[in-house]
Scaffold this active site. Structure first.
Site, short mmCIF file in Angstrom:
data_model
loop_
_atom_site.label_atom_id
_atom_site.label_comp_id
_atom_site.label_asym_id
_atom_site.label_seq_id
_atom_site.Cartn_x
_atom_site.Cartn_y
_atom_site.Cartn_z
N LYS A 210 -0.34 10.27 0.83
CA LYS A 210 -0.70 9.71 -0.48
C LYS A 210 0.50 9.62 -1.41
O LYS A 210 0.44 8.94 -2.43
CB LYS A 210 -1.84 10.50 -1.10
CG LYS A 210 -3.15 10.29 -0.34
CD LYS A 210 -4.33 10.92 -1.03
CE LYS A 210 -5.64 10.53 -0.38
NZ LYS A 210 -5.87 11.24 0.92
C1 LIG Z 1 -6.71 10.76 1.90
C2 LIG Z 1 -6.49 11.30 3.26
C3 LIG Z 1 -6.99 10.65 4.40
C4 LIG Z 1 -7.88 9.44 4.31
O1 LIG Z 1 -7.17 8.30 3.91
P1 LIG Z 1 -7.96 7.00 3.41
O2 LIG Z 1 -6.91 6.08 2.93
O3 LIG Z 1 -8.86 7.48 2.30
O4 LIG Z 1 -8.73 6.48 4.56
C5 LIG Z 1 -6.68 11.16 5.64
N1 LIG Z 1 -5.94 12.28 5.78
C6 LIG Z 1 -5.45 12.94 4.71
C7 LIG Z 1 -4.64 14.16 4.93
C8 LIG Z 1 -5.69 12.47 3.41
O5 LIG Z 1 -5.20 13.13 2.36
#
Ligand SMILES: *Cc1c(COP(=O)(O)O)cnc(C)c1O
Length: 436
Positions: free
Chosen positions: A107
């Protein structure tokens, strides 16, 4: 760049408007009017470019003149100041590590790029931007570190008490400066409801310039395409040009960005949407029926989403061509027991520790390669977080092997600062007004 709302395809807004609104009034999602197909000269020579060079070319093609070249370059250099390496685990099995940024989760790509774009668009003398964000763990850390020290912005993070890991909590609560953390005596859904209600509250909207930093913001989606192009570039360097990506999915922003990259011409052979038991999308891919459900708690809690907010975008990308979508994407779902089994297997066979989300993507890749007798196609599974963020998930024998990165060691020396509130809106509103 012009964007429309998925609910109202004739609307047109600028990139700046889409970034600050986050979501259109009609509650659709913003999509680019034009999705450019990148030139073959670029796509065939991806291996000649660095990650920031690729990022600039891709961003420029989408954003166009809304941000001048030099400014866009400096936003990218500042935001994407870490790598996304591919590591080979065995023949045709590769992991794409997306957690080398400051919050140790993928993220960081979205949050860091978005914060800098917002700061860029804030003109001198404009009212301070108040970013409200509800988090179940990873989003808050990435957003906090993304906005930390960014001028003319303030971030308020709401997180559910006792429901985030210790490291996640430290990432949210030890920043100071323009970041404040509010611990809500409730669930993630309660946090999200408070944020949503704040956006509809007249008094708060008059007093503050509110915006949201959640994963539907178009400025979070765009930078997530960068690492797909860059991963493909790394595969080309290894002499491989046929690739399948396996993506651990919750709100489907990550795989949505992959599909956007595909639309822009990235020659990906296939995508795998890997979920935990919150399997609304794998079910849809199997049955053709999209049936959202209440979310269920699992070990891979960043994927505990029963009605993925970015699904609308994917449906929009393939409108009229659902058959093509079904050919391009296969869904797999796993429960907690299977997740733990995958973590153990990855550790025993590769001497590699994968976080629970990552382990699900690996299992899905393995099953797809076996089910389709496609062991000869190179698979890349996306590793979305560093395992140290989920210490309680691992059996002791593996937990001891998790390396603790330097920034986490530093976190433990800092002190937690957060405000504790109940889940009622009046208390939250009063806090915002009193501390404006
Ligand atoms: C947010 C997140 C996901 C999911 O990602 P999306 O874009 O919401 O599908 C998967 N793994 C981790 C570690 C995350 O923080």
């Amino acid at each position: 760049m012009k964007l429309y709302s998925t609910k109202n395809p004739s609307t047109r807004v600028s990139f700046k408007e889409a970034v600050f609104n986050s979501m259109p009034q009609d509650k659709g999602l913003y999509m680019p009017v034009e999705i450019p197909r990148l030139e073959d000269k670029f796509l065939n020579n991806l291996d000649q470019f660095t990650l920031p060079e690729i990022a600039f070319h891709v961003a420029k093609s989408l954003i166009g003149e809304d941000i001048p070249d030099d400014d866009l370059k400096s936003i990218i250099h500042d935001a994407i100041n870490f790598l996304a390496p591919i590591v080979k685990l065995e023949e045709n099995v590769f992991v794409l590590e997306l957690w080398h940024g400051p919050s140790l989760a993928f993220k960081d790509f979205g949050a860091r790029f978005m914060s800098r774009v917002m700061s860029y668009f804030l003109e001198k003398g404009e009212k301070q931007l108040d970013v409200l964000v509800a988090t179940s763990g990873d989003t808050g850390g990435a957003v906090a570190l993304g906005f930390l020290g960014v001028p003319n912005t303030r971030v308020t993070i709401l997180y559910p008490k006792c429901k985030v890991s210790d490291i996640q909590e430290l990432q949210l609560t030890t920043n100071g400066q323009n970041i404040r953390a509010v611990e809500i005596d409730g669930t993630f859904d309660d946090c999200q409801a408070l944020v949503k209600q704040a956006f509809t509250d007249k008094e708060l909207k008059e007093r503050f310039r509110l915006t949201s930093a959640n994963s539907i913001n178009i400025a979070r989606l765009i930078p997530q395409t960068f690492y797909y192009f860059n991963a493909y570039a790394q595969m080309l360097k290894l002499g491989i040009d046929k690739v399948v990506f396996s993506v651990p999915s919750g709100n489907f922003g990550n795989i949505g960005a992959g599909l956007l990259a595909w639309k822009m011409g990235l020659p990906v052979d296939h995508f795998i949407a890997a979920t935990n038991v919150n399997d609304t999308v794998p079910e849809f891919l199997k049955t053709g029926i999209y049936q959202p459900k209440p979310s269920v708690s699992t070990l891979s809690n960043a994927m505990d989403v029963g009605d993925p907010s970015n699904w609308v975008r994917i449906a929009d990308l393939f409108k009229g061509d659902i058959a093509i979508l079904k050919q391009l994407v296969t869904g797999y779902r796993y429960d907690d027991e299977q997740t733990l089994h995958a973590i153990k297997f990855i550790y025993d066979d590769y001497n590699y520790v994968a976080c629970p989300h990552t382990a699900i993507a690996w299992q899905a890749l393995r099953d797809w390669q076996q089910d389709n007798a496609k062991k000869d196609i190179a698979g890349v599974f996306l590793s979305t977080a560093h395992p140290c963020k989920f210490p309680d998930v691992f059996p002791e024998s593996i937990a001891g092997k998790v390396e603790i990165p330097e920034q986490v060691a530093q976190l433990h020396k800092k002190r937690k600062h957060s405000i504790s509130l109940g889940k009622d809106f009046d208390g939250f509103k009063e806090y915002l007004l009193k501390n404006g």
